[in-house]
Write a protein that holds these residues in place. Structure first.
Motif, PDB file in Angstrom:
ATOM      1  N   ALA A 167       0.828  -1.208   0.000  1.00  0.00           N
ATOM      2  CA  ALA A 167       0.000   0.000   0.000  1.00  0.00           C
ATOM      3  C   ALA A 167       0.863   1.259   0.000  1.00  0.00           C
ATOM      4  CB  ALA A 167      -0.934   0.001   1.212  1.00  0.00           C
ATOM      5  N   GLU A 168       1.938   1.238   0.777  1.00  0.00           N
ATOM      6  CA  GLU A 168       2.775   2.421   0.894  1.00  0.00           C
ATOM      7  C   GLU A 168       3.595   2.668  -0.359  1.00  0.00           C
ATOM      8  OE1 GLU A 168       4.689   2.543   4.797  1.00  0.00           O
ATOM      9  OE2 GLU A 168       2.958   1.449   5.597  1.00  0.00           O
ATOM     10  N   GLN A 169       4.022   1.596  -1.021  1.00  0.00           N
ATOM     11  CA  GLN A 169       4.719   1.769  -2.294  1.00  0.00           C
ATOM     12  C   GLN A 169       3.769   2.302  -3.365  1.00  0.00           C
ATOM     13  OE1 GLN A 169       7.980   1.452  -2.787  1.00  0.00           O
ATOM     14  NE2 GLN A 169       7.831   2.028  -4.947  1.00  0.00           N
ATOM     15  N   PHE A 170       2.547   1.790  -3.361  1.00  0.00           N
ATOM     16  CA  PHE A 170       1.560   2.278  -4.314  1.00  0.00           C
ATOM     17  C   PHE A 170       1.318   3.768  -4.104  1.00  0.00           C
ATOM     18  CE2 PHE A 170      -2.705   3.209  -5.808  1.00  0.00           C
ATOM     19  CZ  PHE A 170      -2.707   2.629  -7.061  1.00  0.00           C
ATOM     20  N   TYR A 171       1.126   4.169  -2.851  1.00  0.00           N
ATOM     21  CA  TYR A 171       0.913   5.589  -2.549  1.00  0.00           C
ATOM     22  C   TYR A 171       2.092   6.431  -3.008  1.00  0.00           C
ATOM     23  CZ  TYR A 171       1.167   9.886   0.132  1.00  0.00           C
ATOM     24  OH  TYR A 171       1.329  11.196   0.495  1.00  0.00           O
ATOM     25  N   ALA A 172       3.309   5.947  -2.823  1.00  0.00           N
ATOM     26  CA  ALA A 172       4.506   6.715  -3.172  1.00  0.00           C
ATOM     27  C   ALA A 172       4.603   6.959  -4.673  1.00  0.00           C
ATOM     28  CB  ALA A 172       5.758   5.978  -2.685  1.00  0.00           C
ATOM     29  N   GLU A 173       3.919   6.136  -5.469  1.00  0.00           N
ATOM     30  CA  GLU A 173       4.030   6.235  -6.926  1.00  0.00           C
ATOM     31  C   GLU A 173       2.750   6.716  -7.611  1.00  0.00           C
ATOM     32  OE1 GLU A 173       7.231   2.530  -7.388  1.00  0.00           O
ATOM     33  OE2 GLU A 173       5.125   2.232  -7.943  1.00  0.00           O
ATOM     34  N   GLU A 174       1.619   6.690  -6.922  1.00  0.00           N
ATOM     35  CA  GLU A 174       0.329   6.902  -7.569  1.00  0.00           C
ATOM     36  C   GLU A 174       0.096   8.356  -7.968  1.00  0.00           C
ATOM     37  OE1 GLU A 174      -3.846   7.573  -8.332  1.00  0.00           O
ATOM     38  OE2 GLU A 174      -2.747   8.500  -6.676  1.00  0.00           O
ATOM     39  N   LEU A 175      -0.477   8.524  -9.173  1.00  0.00           N
ATOM     40  CA  LEU A 175      -0.872   9.831  -9.686  1.00  0.00           C
ATOM     41  C   LEU A 175      -2.149   9.644 -10.495  1.00  0.00           C
ATOM     42  CD1 LEU A 175       0.327  12.784  -9.765  1.00  0.00           C
ATOM     43  CD2 LEU A 175       1.058  12.236 -12.097  1.00  0.00           C
ATOM     44  N   SER A 176      -3.220  10.333 -10.103  1.00  0.00           N
ATOM     45  CA  SER A 176      -4.500  10.217 -10.807  1.00  0.00           C
ATOM     46  C   SER A 176      -4.566  11.260 -11.921  1.00  0.00           C
ATOM     47  CB  SER A 176      -5.662  10.427  -9.838  1.00  0.00           C
ATOM     48  OG  SER A 176      -5.668   9.438  -8.833  1.00  0.00           O
ATOM     49  N   LEU A 177      -4.745  10.793 -13.147  1.00  0.00           N
ATOM     50  CA  LEU A 177      -4.898  11.683 -14.292  1.00  0.00           C
ATOM     51  C   LEU A 177      -6.368  12.083 -14.439  1.00  0.00           C
ATOM     52  CD1 LEU A 177      -2.647   9.882 -16.944  1.00  0.00           C
ATOM     53  CD2 LEU A 177      -1.977  11.519 -15.165  1.00  0.00           C
ATOM     54  N   PRO A 178      -6.655  13.195 -15.083  1.00  0.00           N
ATOM     55  CA  PRO A 178      -8.053  13.613 -15.263  1.00  0.00           C
ATOM     56  C   PRO A 178      -8.910  12.514 -15.868  1.00  0.00           C
ATOM     57  CG  PRO A 178      -6.600  15.418 -15.857  1.00  0.00           C
ATOM     58  CD  PRO A 178      -5.714  14.223 -15.583  1.00  0.00           C
ATOM     59  N   MET A 179     -10.100  12.322 -15.290  1.00  0.00           N
ATOM     60  CA  MET A 179     -11.014  11.273 -15.749  1.00  0.00           C
ATOM     61  C   MET A 179     -12.445  11.695 -15.429  1.00  0.00           C
ATOM     62  SD  MET A 179     -11.915   8.276 -16.965  1.00  0.00           S
ATOM     63  CE  MET A 179     -10.647   7.009 -17.073  1.00  0.00           C
ATOM     64  N   TRP A 180     -13.210  12.033 -16.472  1.00  0.00           N
ATOM     65  CA  TRP A 180     -14.651  12.217 -16.339  1.00  0.00           C
ATOM     66  C   TRP A 180     -15.246  12.142 -17.741  1.00  0.00           C
ATOM     67  CZ3 TRP A 180     -11.547  16.609 -16.182  1.00  0.00           C
ATOM     68  CH2 TRP A 180     -11.908  17.673 -17.018  1.00  0.00           C
ATOM     69  N   PRO A 181     -16.535  11.853 -17.869  1.00  0.00           N
ATOM     70  CA  PRO A 181     -17.098  11.583 -19.195  1.00  0.00           C
ATOM     71  C   PRO A 181     -17.009  12.739 -20.176  1.00  0.00           C
ATOM     72  CG  PRO A 181     -18.562  10.755 -17.500  1.00  0.00           C
ATOM     73  CD  PRO A 181     -17.502  11.543 -16.795  1.00  0.00           C
TER      74      PRO A 181
END
Length: 380
Positions: free
Chosen positions: A346-360
């Motif tokens: 979980a902590e490695q995922f958090y350290a790397e995660e970036l949410s790109l724009p996403m909506w219809p």
């Protein structure tokens, strides 16, 4: 100096018929606890394949209601994932439960059934999974583990309404499933949520908890002859009722959910194709037996560059986000003895995660713009 317009990571999609649906209720006799609430709940239940859905004021309220309906209280344990918005855990704390975090699968960032199996005890009342980004958790295995120990499953489906797991709609598999209708989610009621329950008795307990604990069934009353106006409270409840005016928006949005999902799927595919040859970034995975509804497009930025890329993308007008700070890092749980380093996936995922724009409402041109800016940020 001109301020650059930021492309947000998520936003609502409100159309003229949504506005008219709300206006029609405003012109009517009921603003709250009326026929539109019933219509919305019945339509939701049909859409998600559950016998009953109870609407409510937020996704957080839905979690609180689900745990209460499951009978969670002091001395009970709730096992859940740290890779979630904190409400998945804190709503159980609000009822006096002990929260036990376990690690996630390294690819999906969903709760790891093997970790649940290793942690579950006879004190466990609920195993709570989260469908991270809209990708359903391994619900069949989690049900098997929980039910073998007399526990229930709660599926936090704030990200995943409209998704399916092994051909079954999210909402029809776990004992209780919670939804969020916040503006950035897959459909919206402005603020709102819902709880699907497979057991009618649990569904009624969920309803009464969110309706101030009121009992109106004469057969259950302690003093049934008090008068036709009479109602009783047998256990503690809160007011989490979603009003008719917001349920009208929900009904209108629910009718568009399949279209919204289809466009999110197209955007997901365009991102994945556009980033396939980009070094230093890993796109999200999709397992063969699920059909997600993509609330987020979470890439992993490798080589310790997530903060650098986040800042660069924001500077370039792309409103990226990080989802989420591991729940056990919050002081609420740190003060209960949790420490950084306990859940490495979980902590490695958090350290790397970036949410790109996403909506219809994102256009193909905007998706390509995001891909281009990410390429530029990574090559800097």
């Amino acid at each position: 100096m001109r301020t650059r317009t930021m492309l947000p990571y998520g936003r609502q999609t409100i159309e003229d018929d949504d506005i008219e649906a709300v206006a029609a209720v405003l012109r009517g006799d009921w603003l709250t606890t009326g026929p539109t609430v019933t219509a919305f709940e019945e339509a939701l239940a049909a859409a998600v394949g559950a016998p009953r859905v109870v609407s409510c004021t937020s996704g957080t309220a839905a979690l609180h209601m689900a745990y209460a309906g499951a009978g969670v209280g002091p001395g009970d344990e709730v096992i859940t994932t740290p890779m979630t918005f904190v409400a998945t855990a804190s709503s159980a704390v609000a009822l006096g439960a002990k929260v036990t975090f376990v690690d996630v699968e390294p690819d999906t960032a969903n709760i790891d059934p093997a970790a649940v199996r290793a942690a579950i005890t006879d004190d466990t009342a609920v195993v709570a999974a989260v469908d991270y980004a809209g990708h359903p958790a391994e619900l069949d295995e989690l049900n098997e583990i929980a039910h073998a120990h007399g526990a229930l499953t709660v599926e936090d489906a704030a990200h995943s309404i409209g998704a399916t797991y092994r051909g079954r709609p999210v909402g029809s598999v776990a004992d209780l499933t919670t939804f969020s209708f916040f503006p950035t989610k897959n459909m919206t009621t402005a603020e709102g949520g819902g709880v699907a329950a497979l057991d009618p008795a649990i569904a009624q307990a969920v309803h009464e908890f969110h309706f101030i604990g009121l009992v109106r069934d004469r057969d259950r009353m302690r003093y049934p002859d008090e008068g036709p106006w009479h109602q009783e409270v047998h256990s503690y409840g809160v007011n989490y009722r979603l009003p008719d005016v917001l349920c009208a928006l929900g009904l209108s949005q629910l009718a568009k959910l399949a279209r919204f999902k289809a466009r999110r799927t197209e955007i997901f595919a365009r991102y994945t194709e556009g980033l396939a040859d980009v070094a230093g970034v890993t796109p999200p995975v999709v397992r063969d037996h699920v059909d997600p509804t993509w609330h987020l497009y979470p890439v992993r930025i490798l080589d310790g560059r997530r903060r650098e890329v986040f800042d660069s993308m924001r500077e370039r007008g792309i409103g990226v986000q990080v989802n989420y700070l591991p729940a056990h890092w919050h002081p609420l749980f740190e003060d209960q003895g949790y420490r950084r380093g306990q859940f490495p996936h979980a902590e490695q995922f958090y350290a790397e995660e970036l949410s790109l724009p996403m909506w219809p409402g994102l256009t193909d041109q905007q998706v390509d713009q995001v891909i281009g800016e990410l390429r530029t940020s990574l090559s800097a």
